[in-house]
Design an enzyme around this catalytic site. Sequence first.
Site, PDB file in Angstrom:
ATOM      1  N   TYR A   1       0.749  -1.134   0.140  1.00  0.00           N
ATOM      2  CA  TYR A   1      -0.055   0.063   0.031  1.00  0.00           C
ATOM      3  C   TYR A   1       0.638   1.379   0.159  1.00  0.00           C
ATOM      4  O   TYR A   1       0.661   2.079  -0.714  1.00  0.00           O
ATOM      5  CB  TYR A   1      -0.922  -0.133   1.208  1.00  0.00           C
TER       6      TYR A   1
ATOM      7  N   LYS B   1       1.299   4.132  -2.965  1.00  0.00           N
ATOM      8  CA  LYS B   1       0.645   5.575  -2.958  1.00  0.00           C
ATOM      9  C   LYS B   1       1.833   6.395  -3.217  1.00  0.00           C
ATOM     10  O   LYS B   1       1.691   7.595  -3.589  1.00  0.00           O
ATOM     11  CB  LYS B   1       0.224   5.717  -1.511  1.00  0.00           C
TER      12      LYS B   1
END
Length: 658
Positions: free
Chosen positions: A555, A559
Amino acid sequence: MQSNWKEDKANVHKSELDLRVYTSRLLGQDKSLVLHGGGNTSVKLTEKNILGEEEQVLYVKGSGWDLETIAAEGFAPVRLEHLKKLAQLPELTDPEMVNQLVTHQTRAVAPVPSVEAILHAILPYPYVDHTHADAIVSITNTADGEKRIREIYGDTMVVIPYVMPGFDLARLCGERFAAEAGANTIGMVLLNHGIFTFGQNAKESYERMIEQVGRAEDYLKQHKAWDAAPAALPASHGIELAREQAKLRADIAKAAGFPVIVARHANDKSLSFANRADIATIAQQGPATPDHVIRTKRLPMLGRDVAAYVKEYKEYFTAQEAQAKERKTMLDAAPRVVLDNELGLCAVGKSAQDASIVADIYDHTMDIILRATALGGYRALPAKDIFDVEYWDLEQAKLRKGGKSLPFSGEVALVTGAASGIGKACVESLLARGAAVVALDLDAKVTTIKNGANFLGLQCDLNSEEQFKQALVQAVEKFGGLDMLVLNAGIFPGGCRIDSLKTEEWQKVMRINLDANLMLMRECHPLLKLAPRGGRVVVIGSKNVPAPGPGAAAYSASKAALNQLARVAALEWGADNIRINSLHPNAVFDTGLWTPEVLAARAKHYGLTVDEYKTNNVLKTEVTSRDVAELTAEMCGSLFAKTTGAQVPVDGGNDRVI
Ligand code: ZN
């Protein structure tokens, strides 16, 4: 044409005014009779004033009310005797007429009476109904329209030549009515404008309208001028044509001086109409009834040469203004209706609602033109008459009723991951600022999170380039282009440390959080480049970009890579006047992910209460989806007009980020 009067429904209405509301709505519901604010109705009632004196009051439709949705308070109560005296004056200016109408009402809080109030007053019947029925204007907008009308109606209708609405029309109708009305008279036909019917009660006046318009329809049928079945033409719906449409929108917005919605209607009727060999003649005569001009302008644009249209509009304005009684200021010169052999009909408006009104009006106009053409030739009023109505202050006042436009009116935003949480909140914040919003989500419920003309929800798998392109084409066809892109969709897989992170899991997160956004940015770029006020992209990043945590490698990395992609885009797209900014939310708990149970478990894990856990930041404040959405919308607005490549935290203050 069928009467929609229903005894049981009518019986519910106890007062004459309520019955007036009932039949006014029946008229308004039939778009072949009136469209969007057109037409008007009235009833004359005897009432006792505060002194106990009886007086006659004309309840006439208030300006700005629509017959389809009118309520009792939409009728303006004006003293009838005074109106009848006004009708005797040799002349009355528009401002003085409005002043007289407003100051002779019996209720302080009432709408401004229709400009036809005096005309309604002088007709000696309790109920008066007025529409711009398609069938009537189809017949009267022809070379021998008057002859045909007399042939259809004989002595049942008084025929009134065209005069601009307002005091002069009231006077002329009064004179003609006195001279021509007889025992059989039940109405009037106003050439190139519409029809009036009268009655002793609501039902009689309404049903006469239906019958009389029905006679005109029958006449058209008898003359084989009713059904003009359109040829079925295959419409193209590709991304290339969508880009052409967006280019057209950019040109129109430039000419208008403000962003516009350009809605494409590529149905058989519009396409076959736009492709007619005689289109340059039949579509360049003028509107079917003068009050359409404030919505559609006098003439549609044929093809996509906006500069040529603007030049001709300026010439029309200059020529007509020279003959006008007073000096006028030119309105914007941009077209409102476009007829193009590939696109079909495009309707232009300051909002999707405005554009849909334009489309409705032109849809009926095409029928009217085709029927009049079948009768021998469509012939609208001369440019001078249309100009007078277009630049009549009392007509322009109708448009001003819309109020001040919102910051994003005429603009289009696309939000991904929009079915819930931050994405859904972004949809709301953008709609509230007047934008038309395209909401995409894998979850089919995205199609129903909102309704209304400004909203389009589409189920879409962003891993499929094909699906996304199709969604983009639908978005452009509906609204005309793209101004704002909110990259929100993403996944947050369960915690997993690097030593056990599977390649497939890593790739899945990268595909959705990173690869899909690259594809979206690339495909939206040609459209964003055409945004009238410059394109804006907002990336919903994460606190994990500046301050990653253990157990969220995929994650955080996805990002962070998206963040870097956005920074490069800011550098590359500045020359195209596209701004791209990121915001980094943290601990937004009012989303579907965070059920009360999960929240309680996490709070317990850290030895905190739920409230302490939710506000575990420097400012001790809870961050909601709405907070993130409002900042997203502001980043698209004027506050951030000179900012690109920025990253703004929205996390209540995080000591690791600070
Ligand atoms: Zn009218």
